[in-house]
Design a protein around this motif. Structure first.
Motif, PDB file in Angstrom:
ATOM      1  N   TYR A 101      56.360  44.338  49.462  1.00  0.00           N
ATOM      2  CA  TYR A 101      55.598  45.440  48.861  1.00  0.00           C
ATOM      3  C   TYR A 101      55.288  46.562  49.859  1.00  0.00           C
ATOM      4  N   VAL A 155      49.073  42.379  53.788  1.00  0.00           N
ATOM      5  CA  VAL A 155      47.630  42.529  53.591  1.00  0.00           C
ATOM      6  C   VAL A 155      46.876  41.430  54.341  1.00  0.00           C
ATOM      7  N   CYS A 178      42.955  42.780  49.233  1.00  0.00           N
ATOM      8  CA  CYS A 178      43.675  42.341  48.034  1.00  0.00           C
ATOM      9  C   CYS A 178      42.624  42.153  46.941  1.00  0.00           C
ATOM     10  N   SER A 179      42.807  42.815  45.804  1.00  0.00           N
ATOM     11  CA  SER A 179      41.799  42.732  44.732  1.00  0.00           C
ATOM     12  C   SER A 179      41.695  41.300  44.200  1.00  0.00           C
ATOM     13  N   ASN A 211      46.784  33.975  47.971  1.00  0.00           N
ATOM     14  CA  ASN A 211      46.032  35.246  47.945  1.00  0.00           C
ATOM     15  C   ASN A 211      44.522  34.975  47.912  1.00  0.00           C
ATOM     16  N   CYS A 233      45.103  40.234  39.587  1.00  0.00           N
ATOM     17  CA  CYS A 233      45.526  41.331  40.471  1.00  0.00           C
ATOM     18  C   CYS A 233      45.513  42.629  39.683  1.00  0.00           C
ATOM     19  N   HIS A 234      44.908  43.651  40.253  1.00  0.00           N
ATOM     20  CA  HIS A 234      44.768  44.923  39.519  1.00  0.00           C
ATOM     21  C   HIS A 234      46.118  45.613  39.275  1.00  0.00           C
ATOM     22  N   VAL A 235      47.125  45.310  40.096  1.00  0.00           N
ATOM     23  CA  VAL A 235      48.444  45.949  39.901  1.00  0.00           C
ATOM     24  C   VAL A 235      49.161  45.282  38.722  1.00  0.00           C
ATOM     25  N   GLU A 283      52.019  36.995  38.052  1.00  0.00           N
ATOM     26  CA  GLU A 283      50.650  37.535  38.026  1.00  0.00           C
ATOM     27  C   GLU A 283      50.443  38.488  36.853  1.00  0.00           C
ATOM     28  N   CYS A 337      50.570  48.860  45.072  1.00  0.00           N
ATOM     29  CA  CYS A 337      49.322  48.208  45.495  1.00  0.00           C
ATOM     30  C   CYS A 337      48.752  49.091  46.599  1.00  0.00           C
ATOM     31  N   MET A 360      48.607  47.320  49.999  1.00  0.00           N
ATOM     32  CA  MET A 360      49.893  47.166  50.687  1.00  0.00           C
ATOM     33  C   MET A 360      50.345  48.503  51.272  1.00  0.00           C
TER      34      MET A 360
HETATM   35 FE1  SF4 Z   1      46.733  41.540  46.064  1.00  0.00          FE
HETATM   36 FE2  SF4 Z   1      47.802  42.467  43.827  1.00  0.00          FE
HETATM   37 FE3  SF4 Z   1      48.114  43.814  46.077  1.00  0.00          FE
HETATM   38 FE4  SF4 Z   1      49.376  41.454  45.700  1.00  0.00          FE
HETATM   39  S1  SF4 Z   1      49.718  43.362  44.586  1.00  0.00           S
HETATM   40  S2  SF4 Z   1      48.294  42.125  47.548  1.00  0.00           S
HETATM   41  S3  SF4 Z   1      47.830  40.359  44.528  1.00  0.00           S
HETATM   42  S4  SF4 Z   1      46.167  43.445  45.043  1.00  0.00           S
END
Ligand code: SF4
Ligand code: 13P
Length: 319
Positions: free
Chosen positions: A31, A66, A91-92, A119, A177-179, A205, A271, A274
């Motif tokens: 990512y 991350v 990381c959310s 995570n 995960c918000h993404v 996810e 993200c 990331m």
């Molecule tokens: Fe965390 Fe989602 Fe980013 Fe992966 S994509 S690092 S799960 S916030």
């Protein structure tokens, strides 16, 4: 400390020089921005990078990813310097599970085994029995006896998906995960109408409705393997956009369409954590050997066990 750089600096070249000077290794997640992926020694998903971190002979590990990923590398390498280019790269999903709340939650389920997704913070890993990633979650859960009572944390979408393919009934922590929660089913189906020969591929996810219409579900590395091996030419990709760089490199003639998010005004396929890492920050962190991951030893020792269990099972099953 005042740090002077300018936009004409060839960061990639300087990073390469510093890497060999300091016997450092750069582990980059899929990512990351393309420039960081291209300067990394290894690019991979969470599992592959944890496996590399566990065996690298380098003196310094720079984690282009991350915080929880760099923390995992430090847990496995207490005597090495582990650096993260931007300490705010969180990381959310990991943030959705505070350790004190999880400790309380666990008390409601005495006798349960805790499987935690990688995570998570070191404090959550220290409260877990075994760690998993999206690559090995199914095998890790299936390595436990069929009647084992399990808590799965923190990703409810991945947990639901694993329950559905294993027939288990794990108790799930309510995290996400918000993404991956932002993809629009409606827009994905519109794209599919526009490209009827395309394949929809998703990270576990994602929410259940998106997974239900997907032709293939897997971790970032399985998605990459799938598109490489597939005879199809067009893919709608429901995960963070960074992986498309490797897909396009491996398959220059195939078409990869990022799955659209609900909100077309946001850059939700990225993200933001990331993407906090830049080549400049990577260079500076290697040069200054800072910011460095530090973990309280008491937590580290407890967090190491469930990670080692995961690595041992993954090695045994050749995942
Ligand atoms: Fe965390 Fe989602 Fe980013 Fe992966 S994509 S690092 S799960 S916030
Ligand atoms: P992978 O296990 O595919 O690397 O996933 C990591 C991640 O952060 C997904 O959002």
């Amino acid at each position: 400390m005042e740090i002077k750089t300018d936009k004409f600096t060839d960061y990639a070249q300087k990073i390469r020089e510093l890497k060999s000077e300091k016997n450092a290794v750069i582990l980059g997640h899929y990512y990351q921005i393309p420039e960081i992926q291209d300067v990394s020694d290894f690019v991979g998903d969470s599992l592959a990078l944890a496996q590399k971190a566990a065996t690298t002979p380098a003196d310094i590990i720079v984690f282009a990813g991350v915080h929880f990923m760099a923390e995992t590398a430090k847990i496995l390498n207490p005597h090495k310097k582990v650096l993260l280019p931007d300490m705010n790269a969180g990381c959310s999903l990991a943030d959705s599970i505070p350790a004190d709340k999880f400790e309380e939650f666990k008390k409601n389920y005495p006798g349960y085994t805790v499987v935690s997704y990688v995570n998570t913070s070191a404090a959550i890993k220290a409260l877990s029995d075994i760690v998993c990633t999206s690559s090995n979650a199914k095998q890790i859960v299936e390595s436990l006896p069929a009647d084992e009572k399990i808590i799965f944390a923190p990703d409810k979408n991945l947990g639901n998906y694993i329950n559905s393919i294993t027939g288990r009934n794990m108790i799930l922590w309510n995290g996400a995960c918000h993404v991956h929660e932002k993809f629009s089913l409606e827009k994905i189906l519109d794209l599919k109408k526009q490209y009827p020969d395309s394949k929809i591929i998703s990270h576990p996810e994602c929410e259940r409705p998106v997974l239900l219409v997907s032709d293939f579900i897997g971790s970032t590395s399985s998605l990459l393997n799938y598109v490489v091996k597939s005879e199809f030419q067009i893919f709608i990709v429901a995960t963070e956009s960074g992986i498309i760089h490797q897909m396009q490199k491996a398959c220059p003639h195939k078409k990869f369409i990022p799955a659209p998010p609900n909100d077309s005004t946001c850059a939700c396929n990225d993200c933001q954590f990331m993407k906090m890492n830049t080549l400049e920050k990577l260079y500076l962190c290697l040069r200054n050997e800072y910011p460095e991951i530090i973990i309280e030893e008491k937590i580290r020792i407890r967090a190491e066990l469930p990670i080692r269990r995961m690595l041992e099972i993954s090695q045994r099953l050749e995942i």
